[in-house]
Design a protein around this motif. Structure first.
Motif, PDB file in Angstrom:
ATOM      1  N   MET A   1     -17.721 103.629 -10.201  1.00 21.92           N
ATOM      2  CA  MET A   1     -17.170 104.933  -9.819  1.00 21.92           C
ATOM      3  C   MET A   1     -15.965 104.768  -8.912  1.00 21.92           C
ATOM      4  N   GLU A   2     -16.126 103.939  -7.887  1.00 18.87           N
ATOM      5  CA  GLU A   2     -15.059 103.761  -6.893  1.00 18.87           C
ATOM      6  C   GLU A   2     -13.800 103.168  -7.513  1.00 18.87           C
ATOM      7  N   LEU A   3     -13.974 102.275  -8.470  1.00 19.66           N
ATOM      8  CA  LEU A   3     -12.820 101.603  -9.076  1.00 19.66           C
ATOM      9  C   LEU A   3     -12.072 102.482 -10.074  1.00 19.66           C
ATOM     10  N   LEU A   4     -12.564 103.695 -10.290  1.00 17.33           N
ATOM     11  CA  LEU A   4     -11.766 104.669 -11.051  1.00 17.33           C
ATOM     12  C   LEU A   4     -10.510 105.045 -10.273  1.00 17.33           C
ATOM     13  N   SER A   5     -10.552 104.798  -8.961  1.00 18.89           N
ATOM     14  CA  SER A   5      -9.394 105.052  -8.113  1.00 18.89           C
ATOM     15  C   SER A   5      -8.490 103.823  -8.101  1.00 18.89           C
ATOM     16  N   LYS A   6      -7.309 103.964  -8.632  1.00 19.04           N
ATOM     17  CA  LYS A   6      -6.343 102.861  -8.634  1.00 19.04           C
ATOM     18  C   LYS A   6      -5.958 102.484  -7.204  1.00 19.04           C
ATOM     19  N   SER A   7      -5.825 103.498  -6.336  1.00 20.87           N
ATOM     20  CA  SER A   7      -5.453 103.235  -4.938  1.00 20.87           C
ATOM     21  C   SER A   7      -6.524 102.411  -4.233  1.00 20.87           C
ATOM     22  N   PHE A   8      -7.783 102.745  -4.489  1.00 19.63           N
ATOM     23  CA  PHE A   8      -8.887 101.996  -3.881  1.00 19.63           C
ATOM     24  C   PHE A   8      -8.919 100.572  -4.407  1.00 19.63           C
ATOM     25  N   HIS A   9      -8.757 100.422  -5.709  1.00 20.40           N
ATOM     26  CA  HIS A   9      -8.753  99.088  -6.334  1.00 20.40           C
ATOM     27  C   HIS A   9      -7.672  98.217  -5.697  1.00 20.40           C
ATOM     28  N   GLU A  10      -6.462  98.754  -5.587  1.00 20.85           N
ATOM     29  CA  GLU A  10      -5.351  97.993  -5.020  1.00 20.85           C
ATOM     30  C   GLU A  10      -5.595  97.653  -3.556  1.00 20.85           C
ATOM     31  N   LEU A  11      -6.178  98.590  -2.813  1.00 16.73           N
ATOM     32  CA  LEU A  11      -6.438  98.344  -1.394  1.00 16.73           C
ATOM     33  C   LEU A  11      -7.484  97.248  -1.212  1.00 16.73           C
ATOM     34  N   VAL A  12      -8.552  97.291  -2.000  1.00 16.02           N
ATOM     35  CA  VAL A  12      -9.593  96.264  -1.904  1.00 16.02           C
ATOM     36  C   VAL A  12      -9.024  94.895  -2.282  1.00 16.02           C
ATOM     37  N   GLU A  13      -8.228  94.862  -3.332  1.00 13.53           N
ATOM     38  CA  GLU A  13      -7.620  93.597  -3.753  1.00 13.53           C
ATOM     39  C   GLU A  13      -6.755  93.026  -2.631  1.00 13.53           C
ATOM     40  N   ASN A  14      -6.028  93.900  -1.961  1.00 16.52           N
ATOM     41  CA  ASN A  14      -5.160  93.456  -0.873  1.00 16.52           C
ATOM     42  C   ASN A  14      -5.970  92.986   0.340  1.00 16.52           C
ATOM     43  N   LEU A  15      -7.055  93.696   0.641  1.00 14.65           N
ATOM     44  CA  LEU A  15      -7.896  93.323   1.781  1.00 14.65           C
ATOM     45  C   LEU A  15      -8.554  91.965   1.581  1.00 14.65           C
ATOM     46  N   PHE A  16      -8.966  91.692   0.351  1.00 15.01           N
ATOM     47  CA  PHE A  16      -9.671  90.446   0.067  1.00 15.01           C
ATOM     48  C   PHE A  16      -8.736  89.289  -0.276  1.00 15.01           C
ATOM     49  N   PHE A  17      -7.682  89.590  -1.015  1.00 17.99           N
ATOM     50  CA  PHE A  17      -6.889  88.490  -1.580  1.00 17.99           C
ATOM     51  C   PHE A  17      -5.382  88.609  -1.331  1.00 17.99           C
ATOM     52  N   GLY A  18      -4.935  89.686  -0.717  1.00 16.90           N
ATOM     53  CA  GLY A  18      -3.506  89.898  -0.521  1.00 16.90           C
ATOM     54  C   GLY A  18      -3.051  89.649   0.896  1.00 16.90           C
ATOM     55  N   LYS A  19      -1.967  90.317   1.298  1.00 16.81           N
ATOM     56  CA  LYS A  19      -1.376  90.055   2.617  1.00 16.81           C
ATOM     57  C   LYS A  19      -2.301  90.468   3.760  1.00 16.81           C
ATOM     58  N   ASP A  20      -3.123  91.504   3.536  1.00 18.54           N
ATOM     59  CA  ASP A  20      -4.036  91.924   4.597  1.00 18.54           C
ATOM     60  C   ASP A  20      -5.132  90.894   4.852  1.00 18.54           C
ATOM     61  N   ASP A  21      -5.314  89.989   3.905  1.00 17.81           N
ATOM     62  CA  ASP A  21      -6.299  88.921   4.088  1.00 17.81           C
ATOM     63  C   ASP A  21      -5.932  88.046   5.286  1.00 17.81           C
ATOM     64  N   GLN A  22      -4.669  88.016   5.629  1.00 17.57           N
ATOM     65  CA  GLN A  22      -4.203  87.180   6.732  1.00 17.57           C
ATOM     66  C   GLN A  22      -4.658  87.698   8.097  1.00 17.57           C
TER      67      GLN A  22
END
Length: 202
Positions: free
Chosen positions: A121-142
């Motif tokens: 359900m949550e991943l129907l949101s593109k914004s949420f998907h992108e934010l989670v990806e960034n938190l785990f594997f992107g620049k915010d991971d730093q």
């Protein structure tokens, strides 16, 4: 599964529906807040009718106000709410309502971030998907923050996102823990003590 070494700062609970993942998260959250650890994020809860039938899901933030919103409802439980075009099984999913609560809750610099849940359900949101990806594997991971999250059991992952879920199992900064009836009572204290060590709190 990643090892439990010092590099692991993202803990993900998985398991079948109803096994207690959300309850586990809430226990850990309570212990962290009692130690004045700044903890933000959201959790999802089942919504049941008076006769105890599940009619949907709500999303709630972890702040003192505990902002609450609708994530999903069955058709007969809309109570005047305009229908949604998005569906998962018998549920209409209200992604705009979800995003208004989840996205601000995750845009935080807190010590611990809680995401319950990263699911279909949550991943129907593109914004949420992108934010989670960034938190785990992107620049915010730093930022090296600690993240506690829940994900579906492998046989319940949305097929279209299978490669995305693979990343949680393959990344060395993530530890995926399967919750079951045998370990769920002890996991809250175990993970709390792990976070205590990482944050160097008493």
């Amino acid at each position: 599964m990643a090892d439990s070494g010092s590099a692991v700062r993202k803990i993900l609970f998985t398991g079948p529906p109803g096994i207690g993942k959300t309850t586990l998260c809430r226990k850990i959250i309570s212990m962290l807040i009692a130690c004045d650890v700044k903890t933000t994020g959201f959790y999802t809860e089942e919504v049941r009718s008076k006769d105890r039938k599940r009619i949907g899901f709500d999303i709630s933030t972890l702040d003192q106000i505990e902002t609450r919103g609708i994530l999903a409802r069955i058709d007969s439980a809309l109570n005047g709410k305009s229908p949604s075009k998005l569906r998962v099984g018998p549920y209409q999913v209200f992604i705009d309502d979800f995003q208004k609560i989840a996205i601000p809750a995750l845009n935080s610099t807190s010590d611990v971030l809680v995401i319950d849940e990263i699911g279909k359900m949550e991943l129907l949101s593109k914004s949420f998907h992108e934010l989670v990806e960034n938190l785990f594997f992107g620049k915010d991971d730093q930022l090296q923050r600690i993240i506690i999250a829940t994900i579906p059991a492998r046989d319940r992952e949305p097929q279209r996102h299978s490669k995305f879920f693979d990343k949680f199992y393959d990344d060395r900064s993530c530890q995926v823990i399967e919750v079951n009836r045998g370990n769920r009572e002890d996991l809250a204290k175990e993970i709390f003590h792990k976070i205590q060590d990482m944050l160097k709190i008493k």
